[in-house]
Design a protein around this motif. Structure first.
Motif, short mmCIF file in Angstrom:
data_model
loop_
_atom_site.label_atom_id
_atom_site.label_comp_id
_atom_site.label_asym_id
_atom_site.label_seq_id
_atom_site.Cartn_x
_atom_site.Cartn_y
_atom_site.Cartn_z
N ARG A 25 0.84 -1.20 0.00
CA ARG A 25 0.00 0.00 0.00
C ARG A 25 0.87 1.25 0.00
N ARG A 26 1.95 1.19 0.79
CA ARG A 26 2.83 2.35 0.84
C ARG A 26 3.61 2.49 -0.46
N PHE A 27 3.95 1.35 -1.09
CA PHE A 27 4.70 1.39 -2.35
C PHE A 27 3.87 2.11 -3.42
N SER A 28 2.61 1.76 -3.54
CA SER A 28 1.77 2.48 -4.50
C SER A 28 0.33 2.51 -4.01
N TYR A 29 -0.01 3.64 -3.40
CA TYR A 29 -1.37 3.79 -2.89
C TYR A 29 -2.37 3.79 -4.04
N ASN A 30 -1.96 4.37 -5.19
CA ASN A 30 -2.85 4.41 -6.36
C ASN A 30 -3.17 3.00 -6.84
N SER A 38 -8.89 10.17 -4.00
CA SER A 38 -8.76 11.61 -3.78
C SER A 38 -7.90 11.77 -2.53
N HIS A 39 -7.35 12.96 -2.34
CA HIS A 39 -6.39 13.16 -1.23
C HIS A 39 -7.00 14.01 -0.13
N PRO A 40 -7.02 13.49 1.10
CA PRO A 40 -7.62 14.25 2.19
C PRO A 40 -6.68 15.32 2.74
N PHE A 41 -7.19 16.53 2.92
CA PHE A 41 -6.41 17.59 3.56
C PHE A 41 -7.31 18.36 4.52
N LEU A 49 -4.89 25.56 3.39
CA LEU A 49 -4.44 24.20 3.66
C LEU A 49 -2.97 24.28 4.04
N ILE A 50 -2.53 23.41 4.94
CA ILE A 50 -1.10 23.34 5.27
C ILE A 50 -0.67 21.92 4.98
N ILE A 51 0.25 21.80 4.05
CA ILE A 51 0.55 20.47 3.52
C ILE A 51 2.04 20.16 3.66
N GLU A 89 4.63 18.38 1.97
CA GLU A 89 4.81 17.75 0.65
C GLU A 89 5.93 16.73 0.69
N SER A 90 5.65 15.60 0.07
CA SER A 90 6.69 14.57 -0.01
C SER A 90 7.61 14.91 -1.19
N HIS A 91 8.90 14.56 -1.06
CA HIS A 91 9.83 14.82 -2.17
C HIS A 91 9.70 13.78 -3.27
N LYS A 111 6.44 11.01 -7.55
CA LYS A 111 5.08 10.58 -7.92
C LYS A 111 4.03 11.02 -6.92
N SER A 112 4.46 11.61 -5.81
CA SER A 112 3.46 11.91 -4.78
C SER A 112 2.61 13.12 -5.20
N PHE A 113 1.44 13.19 -4.63
CA PHE A 113 0.45 14.19 -5.04
C PHE A 113 0.84 15.59 -4.57
N ILE A 120 -0.55 20.90 12.38
CA ILE A 120 -0.98 22.27 12.68
C ILE A 120 -2.30 22.58 11.96
N SER A 121 -2.54 21.95 10.80
CA SER A 121 -3.78 22.24 10.08
C SER A 121 -4.99 21.75 10.86
N PHE A 122 -4.79 20.79 11.73
CA PHE A 122 -5.85 20.30 12.60
C PHE A 122 -5.92 21.17 13.86
N GLU A 142 -6.36 12.84 15.62
CA GLU A 142 -6.49 12.56 14.18
C GLU A 142 -5.09 12.19 13.69
N ILE A 143 -5.04 11.17 12.84
CA ILE A 143 -3.75 10.80 12.26
C ILE A 143 -3.88 10.93 10.75
N TYR A 144 -2.83 11.49 10.11
CA TYR A 144 -2.95 11.80 8.68
C TYR A 144 -2.58 10.61 7.80
C1 LIG Z 1 -8.21 12.85 7.52
C2 LIG Z 1 -6.88 13.22 6.90
C3 LIG Z 1 -6.48 14.55 6.88
C4 LIG Z 1 -5.24 14.90 6.33
N1 LIG Z 1 -4.84 16.21 6.37
C5 LIG Z 1 -3.60 16.54 5.92
C6 LIG Z 1 -3.12 17.88 6.02
O1 LIG Z 1 -3.82 18.79 6.46
N2 LIG Z 1 -1.86 18.13 5.59
C7 LIG Z 1 -1.04 17.14 5.08
O2 LIG Z 1 0.09 17.43 4.73
N3 LIG Z 1 -1.49 15.88 4.97
C8 LIG Z 1 -2.74 15.55 5.37
N4 LIG Z 1 -3.16 14.25 5.27
C9 LIG Z 1 -2.28 13.27 4.63
C10 LIG Z 1 -2.37 13.39 3.11
O3 LIG Z 1 -3.68 13.24 2.64
C11 LIG Z 1 -1.51 12.29 2.48
O4 LIG Z 1 -0.21 12.45 2.97
C12 LIG Z 1 -1.48 12.45 1.01
O5 LIG Z 1 -2.72 12.07 0.45
C13 LIG Z 1 -0.39 11.54 0.49
O6 LIG Z 1 -0.30 11.73 -0.91
P1 LIG Z 1 0.96 11.14 -1.66
O7 LIG Z 1 0.68 11.16 -3.12
O8 LIG Z 1 2.20 11.82 -1.17
O9 LIG Z 1 0.91 9.64 -1.11
P2 LIG Z 1 1.82 8.44 -1.49
O10 LIG Z 1 3.25 8.83 -1.50
O11 LIG Z 1 1.23 7.78 -2.69
O12 LIG Z 1 1.50 7.50 -0.22
C14 LIG Z 1 2.07 7.72 1.05
C15 LIG Z 1 1.08 7.25 2.12
O13 LIG Z 1 0.09 8.27 2.26
C16 LIG Z 1 -1.17 7.68 2.50
N5 LIG Z 1 -2.06 8.10 1.43
C17 LIG Z 1 -1.75 8.30 0.14
N6 LIG Z 1 -2.79 8.72 -0.55
C18 LIG Z 1 -3.80 8.75 0.32
C19 LIG Z 1 -5.16 9.07 0.19
N7 LIG Z 1 -5.69 9.44 -0.96
N8 LIG Z 1 -5.94 8.97 1.27
C20 LIG Z 1 -5.41 8.62 2.45
N9 LIG Z 1 -4.13 8.30 2.64
C21 LIG Z 1 -3.35 8.37 1.59
C22 LIG Z 1 -1.01 6.19 2.51
O14 LIG Z 1 -0.90 5.73 3.83
C23 LIG Z 1 0.28 5.99 1.78
O15 LIG Z 1 0.90 4.83 2.21
C24 LIG Z 1 -4.40 13.89 5.78
C25 LIG Z 1 -4.82 12.56 5.79
C26 LIG Z 1 -6.03 12.23 6.35
C27 LIG Z 1 -6.45 10.79 6.36
#
Ligand SMILES: Cc1cc2nc3c(=O)[nH]c(=O)nc-3n(C[C@H](O)[C@H](O)[C@H](O)COP(=O)(O)OP(=O)(O)OC[C@H]3O[C@@H](n4cnc5c(N)ncnc54)[C@H](O)[C@@H]3O)c2cc1C
Length: 526
Positions: free
Chosen positions: A193-198, A300-303, A316-318, A320-322, A325-327, A365-367, A522-524
């Motif tokens: 799942r961590r290797f490719s969430y998509n 879709s990506h939760p923020f 939004l406060i994000i 970002e992964s380096h 391919k990350s979103f 901090i966004s929470f 809450e855990i992200y």
């Molecule tokens: C309720 C909630 C609120 C969030 N709020 C924030 C925020 O305010 N700021 C912030 O920086 N991050 C937040 N996140 C985390 C953020 O959504 C993920 O880090 C982001 O979607 C990862 O995208 P990526 O392409 O880098 O993931 P990838 O590099 O593809 O995956 C890394 C990991 O992120 C998780 N992930 C990836 N995509 C998703 C998805 N669509 N839904 C859930 N988990 C996913 C999985 O555990 C995965 O293993 C939140 C997550 C949740 C569940």
């Protein structure tokens, strides 16, 4: 010519129909049970020193699969072996496994509703995802065992039985279903799942859909009424919600300081959200329009929304992964915003809290920020403390970018903990997946006469925001840093709210348990 009536089915053909209804009824009562749990149990934390009873109550409250899955499975399996002898009617039980897996599907789909309208008053959908994950695995395993046992049964029968049975299109459909089910098991394990969430998500969706429709074709007696119809109704509702509650919007601005930090601020127009929303709720963002197939296939990506409804933009406060391919949200591209999902903070906290401490780490901090503002501006409480742990000083600067931060004064109740020096050459390195906070020995005072943080490098303020204290090179010491927090007479209205890496959340939970106060986190990650 004599004609003879041949029975199409044996006398056990309909033997499993009542069992399927039983599973459906258990599913209904289980949902009622979930609703009742949140009415009778308090959101009290339990830790190492807590009694077994408190720890069990916490697991029940948090819908921990370790407790909930056995409850559900025991309830559905109780009358599994009944009436028919297994030696004479083994196939009755093999078929029963198949029916069990399909009859559990409506419950599993309901647990995955986003938002969960059925349990909306007591749960947010993220509370139910862990159970949905484990129930999905059980359903798949039961279905696969059902298939394997049938194959063994046919292979042990008269010669040619296996080939003849598999050639039957209804059976063949079941055999072909093995491929998506087994790939689903493989892609749902943590490392994959961590290797490719998509990839995980696409396979999850395709397997779910094919299971619902292929089994409806494969199963005899039919499962169309009521199971398939219920499943289709839930899918239609899910599809409707994902279509109806989405808005296409551009990004107003993106504030970055990539040289120093991966924490970025993204601003969306205020109209991206409805007039009212709960503090620390989250939105889900997709880069695809609702008419694009990948809108439906990809996650879709939760923020979390760092703003309050009164603000003029949505911040939004994000973090970002380096990873290439990350979103990432980029200026100039339109996005679909699916809004809005309640936070994992109970209504009783938002309405009745009197003493609140918020502890968050990194992008948590966004929470924390909207809740902090909520308890200062909208529902003032008698005690509030806000603690933010960051890896390095540059992350504090993100506050300056926020639309309304100028009006906020943290000089009484906002504390920052910086775990790495500004001059550390590695300060921009990617963090470990779980945001491990590193500790160094730093004691230098870096707050100017106005309470603003001052950079050690050039003496200019790194953040204009006024903190009550900036703590360098140490973790939070819960007992000392929150020494004024707990009033024994007010524990029922005292809340610790945390968001960040799991070790931060767990130490917060332990502190809350030791002090018998309420706890929410809450855990992200899902
Ligand atoms: C309720 C909630 C609120 C969030 N709020 C924030 C925020 O305010 N700021 C912030 O920086 N991050 C937040 N996140 C985390 C953020 O959504 C993920 O880090 C982001 O979607 C990862 O995208 P990526 O392409 O880098 O993931 P990838 O590099 O593809 O995956 C890394 C990991 O992120 C998780 N992930 C990836 N995509 C998703 C998805 N669509 N839904 C859930 N988990 C996913 C999985 O555990 C995965 O293993 C939140 C997550 C949740 C569940």
């Amino acid at each position: 010519m004599s004609s003879e009536l041949v029975k199409r089915h044996g006398h056990t053909h309909y033997a499993n129909i009542p069992y399927g209804y039983y599973v459906l009824i258990v599913s209904f009562f289980y949902l009622v049970f979930l609703g009742v749990l949140r009415i009778i149990l308090k959101p009290r934390a339990a830790g190492f020193n807590s009694s077994k009873r408190s720890r069990l109550a916490q697991k029940l409250y948090l819908v921990n699969p370790v407790v909930h899955l056995p409850i559900l499975l025991v309830a559905v399996l109780l009358p599994f072996y009944r009436h028919y002898s297994i030696s004479e009617h083994a196939t009755v039980y093999i078929k029963r496994l198949g029916r069990l897996s399909y009859a559990l599907l409506p419950l599993n789909l309901l647990l995955n509703l986003r938002p969960n309208w059925l349990l909306r008053n007591n749960y947010t959908y993220t509370d139910l995802i862990p159970l949905h994950k484990w129930l999905s695995r059980c359903i798949i395993i039961i279905a696969v065992v059902h298939g394997i046992l049938f194959l063994i049964n046919w292979a042990l029968g008269e010669s040619g039985t296996l080939a003849k049975k598999i050639a039957n299109p209804y059976n063949l459909a079941g055999v072909l279903l093995f491929a998506p089910l087994i790939s689903m098991i493989f892609f749902s394990i943590g490392p994959m799942r961590r290797f490719s969430y998509n990839a995980f998500y696409v396979i999850h969706n395709l397997t779910g859909i094919s299971f619902i429709f292929v089994v409806a074709f494969h199963a005899r007696p039919s499962v169309t009424i009521p199971y398939l119809l219920i499943n289709i109704a839930i899918l239609l509702w899910q599809g409707f919600a994902k279509f109806y509650y989405a808005k296409r919007t551009d990004i107003l601005s993106k504030n970055t300081d990539y040289q120093n930090t991966n924490l970025v601020n993204v601003q969306l127009p205020r109209m991206a959200l409805p007039d009212q929303f709960e503090p620390a709720c989250h939105i889900r963002i997709s880069p695809y329009s609702r008419l694009h197939p990948l809108y439906w296939l990809y996650p879709s990506h939760p923020f979390t929304v760092a703003s309050l409804p009164s603000d003029t933009v949505v911040d939004l406060i994000i973090s970002e992964s380096h990873h290439p391919k990350s979103f990432k949200l980029e200026l100039g591209a339109p996005y679909s915003v699916i809004n809005n999902f309640d936070p994992a903070v109970p209504r009783s906290c938002l309405e009745q809290a009197k003493r609140v401490a918020i502890v968050c780490g990194g992008s948590g901090i966004s929470f924390g920020l909207p809740l902090y503002r909520y308890f200062k501006e909208i529902h003032p409480v008698e005690y509030i403390q806000f603690i933010w742990l960051v890896k390095d000083a540059y992350q504090l600067k993100i506050l300056d970018k926020l639309d309304t931060i100028g009006l906020l004064d943290g000089s009484n109740d906002c504390h920052a903990f910086i775990t790495r020096s500004v001059d550390d050459p590695n300060s921009n390195q990617e963090t470990a997946p779980d945001l491990e906070f590193e500790l160094e020995s730093m004691t230098q005072d870096v707050v100017d006469e106005n309470g603003a943080f001052v950079s050690e490098r050039d003496g200019s303020p790194t953040s204009k925001f006024k903190f009550a204290s900036i703590n360098l090179g140490r973790r939070i010491d819960w007992a000392t840093d929150l020494s004024q927090f707990v009033e024994p007479a007010l524990v029922d209205n005292t809340w610790l709210l945390t968001c960040g890496p799991s070790d931060l959340i767990e130490s917060g939970r332990q502190y809350a348990a030791d002090n018998s106060i309420n706890f929410a986190s809450e855990i992200y990650a899902l």
